[in-house]
Design an enzyme around this catalytic site. Structure first.
Site, PDB file in Angstrom:
ATOM      1  N   HIS A   1     -39.624 -19.433 -29.872  1.00 42.28           N
ATOM      2  CA  HIS A   1     -38.951 -20.275 -28.581  1.00 42.28           C
ATOM      3  C   HIS A   1     -37.513 -19.975 -28.554  1.00 42.28           C
ATOM      4  CE1 HIS A   1     -39.013 -24.212 -26.548  1.00 42.28           C
ATOM      5  NE2 HIS A   1     -37.663 -23.797 -26.426  1.00 42.28           N
TER       6      HIS A   1
ATOM      7  N   ARG B   1     -27.347 -10.760 -12.070  1.00 39.61           N
ATOM      8  CA  ARG B   1     -27.751 -10.573 -10.651  1.00 39.61           C
ATOM      9  C   ARG B   1     -28.677  -9.174 -10.531  1.00 39.61           C
ATOM     10  NH1 ARG B   1     -22.132 -12.313  -7.542  1.00 39.61           N
ATOM     11  NH2 ARG B   1     -21.701 -14.025  -8.898  1.00 39.61           N
TER      12      ARG B   1
ATOM     13  N   ASP C   1     -41.107 -19.035 -17.356  1.00 42.87           N
ATOM     14  CA  ASP C   1     -40.919 -20.804 -17.758  1.00 42.87           C
ATOM     15  C   ASP C   1     -40.510 -21.322 -16.336  1.00 42.87           C
ATOM     16  OD1 ASP C   1     -40.642 -22.654 -19.308  1.00 42.87           O
ATOM     17  OD2 ASP C   1     -38.417 -22.244 -19.848  1.00 42.87           O
TER      18      ASP C   1
ATOM     19  N   GLY D   1     -36.801 -27.810 -18.742  1.00 46.04           N
ATOM     20  CA  GLY D   1     -35.861 -28.499 -17.794  1.00 46.04           C
ATOM     21  C   GLY D   1     -35.860 -29.851 -18.338  1.00 46.04           C
TER      22      GLY D   1
ATOM     23  N   GLU E   1     -38.602 -33.658 -26.438  1.00 45.61           N
ATOM     24  CA  GLU E   1     -37.114 -33.036 -26.792  1.00 45.61           C
ATOM     25  C   GLU E   1     -36.217 -34.324 -26.496  1.00 45.61           C
ATOM     26  OE1 GLU E   1     -35.673 -29.764 -24.576  1.00 45.61           O
ATOM     27  OE2 GLU E   1     -33.836 -29.644 -26.020  1.00 45.61           O
TER      28      GLU E   1
HETATM   29 ZN   LIG Z   1     -36.237 -24.209 -24.867  1.00 44.08          ZN
END
Ligand SMILES: [Zn+2]
Length: 346
Positions: free
Chosen positions: A18, A87, A154, A186, A216
């Site tokens: 993770h 970028r 993700d 998010g 979380e």
């Molecule tokens: Zn995470």
């Protein structure tokens, strides 16, 4: 970081499961990137970009100040400041290579790394050339450091279900090029798992593995939703699992791998004290837990440091730490032969 990780911890062959690529950018690298890109991003396709800030050259001290937030919002701001300065393909090659260099130095033999493809879509950045940069960095890193790396694309909950499906499709497109999985991160409070069924179904049906940030910043309903509606294979954080004994029992029974991130939970304020983290409770209950860093540079941690925290604060013995490291190999998405090869090293 307080204490130096022991040589025992450094010597364990570990996997990091993770980890966000953007969260591995250290102060020296971000300062370098800010010198490369000292023009602001165009404001039109970046509604939430602070144009003033995105063109500023940052010293290493500026970056350290940026990384010393004390809550979740401060963390999100820091994350944004990093992504504004990523970028070009060369930027991605640089940060991938440096990430692998730091991982290998801690005895990490394999990593499965999230890339915020949801953010790239949202900024309107072309993903294909940037992915080439990441892959160039990965290939060079694998050759130089003798470790392996898979990508996980993700999506960001806040951007909604349709955007998430776009990310899943992009991941499937690159399945033959080292993209192993799909996940969502998010703000959990702004997107219940049930909304993302289609994206997960699409990913699964096209052979991708799945992980989901859950529990979380919200309660156990987010975790059960990730299991029931999304059929996620692994759970990220799962901090609120401690609030539901029944759900904990289920996660133990099904041996769902948990990607725990102790320092991250403390720094974002989700679990204000390290000693209150449920890592020990989950382990003692028989859960399949792994230790991870989430965004190591932004949380001033490292994988070895997480193991050290488990030992110093939660009383894990060396034998138990060895078991956690073996869990990380078992819960990885490496082929079985490679897993047994790595487990033989113990
Ligand atoms: Zn995470």
């Amino acid at each position: 970081m307080t204490t130096q990780p022991s040589s025992f911890i450094l010597s364990l062959p570990k996997a990091e499961l993770h980890l966000h690529l953007e969260g591995t950018v250290d102060p020296a690298t971000l300062s370098e990137l800010s010198r490369r890109h000292c023009t602001p991003l165009a404001a039109d396709n970046n509604r939430y970009t602070n144009v003033e800030d995105s063109g500023r050259v940052l010293s290493e001290d500026d970056v350290r100040a940026l990384y010393s937030y004390t809550d979740f919002v401060g963390f999100l701001m820091a994350f944004k400041a990093v992504t504004e300065r990523l970028r070009t393909p060369e930027d991605y090659e640089l940060i991938t290579y440096r990430m692998m260099q730091k991982l290998a130095a801690q005895g990490v033999v394999h990593a499965e790394v999230f890339v915020s493809v949801g953010v790239l879509f949202w900024r309107g950045h072309p993903i294909d050339p940037l992915f080439e940069g990441m892959e160039a960095g990965r290939l060079r890193g694998e050759r130089d450091f003798g470790m392996t790396l898979y990508w996980i694309f993700d999506a960001v909950r806040n951007f909604g279900a349709e955007e998430a499906l776009k990310v899943a499709k992009k991941a499937v497109e690159y399945r033959e090029r080292n993209v192993i999985g799909f996940g969502i991160g998010g703000d959990e409070r702004r997107g219940a798992p049930e909304e993302f069924r289609d994206a997960y179904r699409y990913a699964r049906e096209h052979g991708l593995r799945t992980s989901c940030h859950a529990g979380e910043t919200t309660g156990p309903e987010s975790i059960s939703g990730a299991l029931d509606a999304l059929h996620t294979e692994r759970l990220g954080h799962a901090l609120s699992l401690q609030q539901s004994p029944e759900l904990l029992q289920r996660v133990v029974r099904e041996q769902v791998p948990l990607e725990l991130c102790i320092a991250s939970n403390q720094r974002t304020g989700c679990c204000p004290r390290i000693e209150d983290h449920p890592v020990r409770k989950y382990f003692d209950a028989g859960a399949m837990i792994t230790l991870n860093t989430d965004d190591p540079e932004m949380f001033q941690t490292s994988l070895a440091h997480e193991y050290q925290l488990a030992q110093d604060v939660h009383g894990f013995s060396e034998g138990e730490l060895r078991q956690l490291a073996m869990n990380s190999i078992r819960a990885s998405w490496l082929p079985d032969e490679r897993k047994s090869e790595l487990l033989k090293r113990y």
